[in-house]
Design a protein around this motif. Structure first.
Motif, short mmCIF file in Angstrom:
data_model
loop_
_atom_site.label_atom_id
_atom_site.label_comp_id
_atom_site.label_asym_id
_atom_site.label_seq_id
_atom_site.Cartn_x
_atom_site.Cartn_y
_atom_site.Cartn_z
N ALA A 34 0.95 -1.31 -0.15
CA ALA A 34 0.02 0.03 0.11
C ALA A 34 0.70 1.33 0.11
O ALA A 34 0.49 2.36 -0.64
N ALA A 35 1.91 1.24 0.81
CA ALA A 35 2.78 2.37 0.77
C ALA A 35 3.53 2.76 -0.58
O ALA A 35 3.72 3.82 -0.89
N GLY A 36 4.06 1.60 -1.03
CA GLY A 36 4.53 1.63 -2.40
C GLY A 36 3.49 2.02 -3.35
O GLY A 36 3.70 3.13 -4.50
N ALA A 37 2.15 1.68 -3.31
CA ALA A 37 1.43 2.03 -4.32
C ALA A 37 0.89 3.51 -4.20
O ALA A 37 0.69 4.18 -5.24
N ILE A 38 1.03 4.16 -2.92
CA ILE A 38 0.59 5.70 -2.79
C ILE A 38 1.88 6.40 -3.14
O ILE A 38 1.46 7.53 -3.66
N ILE A 59 -5.86 6.05 -8.36
CA ILE A 59 -4.67 5.45 -9.08
C ILE A 59 -3.80 4.43 -8.09
O ILE A 59 -3.54 3.21 -8.08
N ALA A 60 -3.76 4.90 -6.75
CA ALA A 60 -2.92 3.98 -5.77
C ALA A 60 -4.00 2.93 -5.45
O ALA A 60 -3.59 1.75 -5.27
N LEU A 61 -5.47 2.64 -5.40
CA LEU A 61 -5.97 1.58 -5.17
C LEU A 61 -5.76 0.69 -6.40
O LEU A 61 -5.55 -0.75 -6.09
N VAL A 62 -5.74 1.13 -7.74
CA VAL A 62 -5.39 0.17 -8.59
C VAL A 62 -4.13 -0.35 -8.57
O VAL A 62 -3.96 -1.72 -8.97
N LEU A 63 -3.18 0.33 -8.29
CA LEU A 63 -1.90 -0.15 -8.23
C LEU A 63 -1.71 -1.09 -7.04
O LEU A 63 -0.96 -2.01 -7.11
N PHE A 64 -2.53 -0.62 -6.10
CA PHE A 64 -2.37 -1.60 -4.81
C PHE A 64 -2.92 -3.18 -5.22
O PHE A 64 -2.59 -3.85 -4.68
N ALA A 66 -3.30 -4.48 -8.18
CA ALA A 66 -2.39 -5.05 -9.00
C ALA A 66 -0.86 -5.52 -8.57
O ALA A 66 -0.91 -6.59 -8.79
N GLY A 67 -0.59 -4.59 -7.61
CA GLY A 67 0.60 -5.06 -7.04
C GLY A 67 0.43 -6.48 -6.16
O GLY A 67 1.66 -7.20 -5.96
N SER A 68 -0.49 -6.13 -5.29
CA SER A 68 -0.83 -7.50 -4.68
C SER A 68 -1.04 -8.62 -5.18
O SER A 68 -0.46 -9.59 -4.66
N TYR A 69 -1.58 -8.75 -6.46
CA TYR A 69 -1.52 -10.06 -7.08
C TYR A 69 -0.31 -10.53 -7.76
O TYR A 69 0.09 -11.65 -7.53
N ALA A 70 0.31 -9.36 -8.26
CA ALA A 70 1.71 -9.80 -8.72
C ALA A 70 2.52 -10.31 -8.06
O ALA A 70 3.26 -11.43 -8.22
N ILE A 71 2.75 -9.61 -6.81
CA ILE A 71 3.77 -10.10 -5.74
C ILE A 71 3.41 -11.58 -5.14
O ILE A 71 4.24 -12.26 -4.94
N THR A 72 2.14 -11.45 -4.78
CA THR A 72 1.50 -12.80 -4.26
C THR A 72 1.55 -13.94 -5.12
O THR A 72 2.01 -15.19 -4.66
#
Length: 359
Positions: A34-38, A59-64, A66-72
């Motif tokens: 979340a911090a990275g997405a923000i 934009i931060a929500l979308v990145l959060f 997408a980032g959660s899916y990719a890293i997990t």
């Protein structure tokens, strides 16, 4: 197999049975993502020249997500990634629902708090020029309390008795028709309820209503189906074993309802009534048609025009000058505080009357 590693002791020692160790993200990983997405969203927003922080947040929500899916997916696998995405979407929906609520409350407080003082709460608009500061909302508070109070006295008993009939006694065609009309009344626009009372008033009395009581009748029509539905659901939650035990002891049906069923459901019923009061407290259309509004204090709801908080807000906004806008925001803040107090009372009663373990 790509998501697991085999862990065994060295061959030099006593061999141990291999165990399966799964890779997991640390507990602080959602906060880090979340911090990275923000941070990335702030950079994108600043680079693209987006002035609204709400856009940055979206934009931060979308990145959060997408980032959660990719890293997990890379660490724990796609199955866990899908579960993490579902959880992220739930939290994102919650945030999206809170944003407009926060914006509404913050805007109302920032624009209305400067107006509210002792004078504003204890004076009316009688003999006050609308283009000048001054005046107050006292007459509208009195009108709202009286109109909502009368509507509650009318609608609450009728609604609760109707719900008791539907749950405890209602069978056959009559109960089905009553349920149908309650469902229809739930979706009736407030202006239609006002027009209905207006037509009845003209036909029955042959004169214009112009009283707080006429507005209360329209508010009672809007409140009644909410009370019926909430009370009906609370009565259905009462276990049938309580009714059967009372009836097995020879207690009459009506006494079982009064002494067993209603005390068990009283917390939920009271909460439903409070929420119904909060629902009608903000109605302005029936008041505009039936009560007409007044700049002076009128404590008699049965004679002459009378103001209310929703109509006062509408009236001040229509004046079209800055002092009137300020008074409208102040009255809106008072109305929000009134509804909030009703909801807090409902929560307190629900917790107070909730069944306790061991009783």
């Amino acid at each position: 197999m790509s998501d697991t590693v085999m862990d065994a002791r060295p061959a030099s020692g006593t061999p141990a049975s291999p165990r399966l160790a799964s890779r997991h993200l640390p507990r602080w990983s959602p906060l880090a993502i979340a911090a990275g997405a923000i941070a990335v969203a702030a950079g994108i927003g600043a680079g693209a020249g987006l002035s609204s922080h709400i856009q940055w947040g979206l934009i931060a929500l979308v990145l959060f997500v997408a980032g959660s899916y990719a890293i997990t997916a890379r660490v724990e696998g796609r199955r866990q990634a899908k579960d993490r995405v579902a959880t992220s979407l739930v939290w994102s929906s919650f945030v999206l629902a809170v944003i407009p609520l926060y914006s509404l409350v913050e805007t109302t407080i920032s624009k209305g708090a400067d107006v509210i003082d002792g004078t504003f709460l204890t004076h009316s608009m009688n003999n006050v020029l609308t283009i000048q500061p001054g005046g107050g909302v006292y007459h509208a508070i009195i009108g709202t309390l009286e109109q909502v109070g009368i509507a509650t006295v009318i609608a609450a008993p009728l609604g609760m008795l109707t719900a008791i009939y539907l749950v405890e006694y209602g069978k056959g065609r009559l109960a089905k028709w009553v349920t149908f009309f309650v469902d229809v009344m739930t979706g009736i626009p407030s202006i239609v309820a006002g027009l209905f009372i207006l037509s009845i008033w003209f036909v029955a009395l042959g004169k214009a209503p112009a009283s707080g009581f006429a507005g209360s009748l329209a508010l009672a029509l809007l409140m009644m189906p909410v009370v019926v539905r909430s009370t009906e659901e609370m009565l259905k939650l009462v276990p049938n074993e309580l009714r059967e035990a009372s009836l097995a002891l020879g207690v009459p049906k009506w006494r079982t309802t009064v002494k067993v069923v209603l005390p068990t459901a009283v917390g939920g019923i009271t909460t439903g009534v409070m929420l119904a009061i909060a629902r009608i407290a903000g109605e302005s259309a029936p008041i505009a048609l039936l009560v007409f509004g007044s700049a002076a204090i009128n404590t008699d709801p049965f004679h002459d025009p009378q103001s209310s908080l929703p109509y006062y807000i509408y009236e001040q906004y229509n004046n079209g000058n800055q002092p009137s806008y300020d008074r409208a925001w102040g009255a809106a803040l008072v109305l929000i505080a009134f509804v909030m107090v009703l909801n807090l009372i409902a929560r307190f009663i629900a917790r107070w009357k909730a069944p306790k373990a061991g009783r």
